[in-house]
Design an enzyme around this catalytic site. Structure first.
Site: not given
Ligand code: 2HA
Ligand code: ZN
Length: 271
Positions: A116, A139, A141, A169, A210
């Site tokens: 990414e 980033h 998940h 908050e 995602h």
């Molecule tokens: O592989 O989170 O978006 C890492 C990730 C791809």
């Molecule tokens: Zn990801």
């Protein structure tokens, strides 16, 4: 003797990746982090020029020429970062209008930066324009935010208002709200450009089905931003199927704005 493993920015990165894994946000090789480093700070712990190798980035980002980033590696597991930082992390300097990344340290098994990388680097460009103090892009998940994207309207204002209403908050922590991208193929320049566009107006960008992107001043602040949004999503997932008896009203949100000196995204609260 310089030792990069003593650098506070590296220690903090290891702790953050470990903590993100512990929160369940980064299964397997899920998630990635990049942090803009100060060259003078890096020089305290690393001799340069010591370019290990050069990797094409696949995009142009002239604004990042000469900029140095600590970044997680592609295919690497957050749970392993603490045990082998040199394999799972790398320090790169962008060159040639951002088309090349010079590896200064790390990726010791011949690996490279996260898949990414475009979304990270383009988001840094966008955030630098809005607030030059923003140095971190993260980033991951988180389960509840992800779950929410299956059952909640993806309209940004509606999505944000729901999160703001879930914890007092929230509006204080992310008054700029949450932007949302529909499902797109990850790892591409296209999702990178789209994410960067969304980063111009908010520090949180949800990738439907995602995960989420956060941007902030440092690792702690960015982690806290995602943590707060994820907590709100968790509460929503607990109550969304139950009859709603109470909420935080827009009038109360305005009280929070004045008490904490923040301003909600223009037009996203009733006056
Ligand atoms: O592989 O989170 O978006 C890492 C990730 C791809
Ligand atoms: Zn990801």
């Amino acid at each position: 003797m310089k030792n990069i493993l003593n650098a506070p920015f590296l220690t903090e990165m290891i702790r953050t990746a470990t903590n993100m894994y512990a929160h369940g946000w980064d299964e397997r090789n899920g998630g990635n982090i990049s942090m803009l480093l100060d060259e003078a700070e890096v020089r305290k712990y690393l001799d340069f020029p010591a370019i290990v190798r050069t990797i094409p980035t696949g995009f142009e980002a002239p604004a990042l020429d000469g900029r140095i980033f600590l970044v997680t590696g592609t295919g690497k597991y957050f749970k392993n970062v603490q045990y082998d930082p040199a394999k799972n992390l790398g320090i790169v300097r962008l060159a040639k209008n951002g088309t090349e990344a010079e590896v200064l340290w790390g990726f010791s098994d011949g690996g490279k930066f996260t898949s990414e990388f475009p979304a990270h680097m383009m988001s840094h460009v966008a955030r630098m324009r809005v607030n030059p103090e923003n140095r971190v892009v993260m980033h991951c998940h988180p389960a509840n935010l992800l779950a929410m994207t299956y059952v909640h309207d993806l309209d940004e204002k509606a999505f944000t208002r729901t999160l703001w209403q879930m914890c007092t908050e929230c509006i204080v922590v992310f008054p700029d709200g949450v932007n949302v991208l529909p499902w797109m193929l990850c790892g591409t320049n296209e999702i990178g450009l789209a994410t960067a566009g969304k980063m111009e107006t908010a520090r949180l960008v949800v990738w439907a089905q995602h995960g989420i992107y956060g941007a902030g001043r440092d690792l702690d602040e960015t982690f806290g931003l995602i943590e707060t949004a994820e907590k709100a999503a968790e509460i929503w997932m607990k109550i969304a199927h139950l009859p709603l008896k109470n909420t935080i009203t827009d009038a109360q949100m305005h009280e929070l704005e004045s008490r904490f000196g923040v301003k909600a995204r223009e037009g996203w609260l009733e006056p």
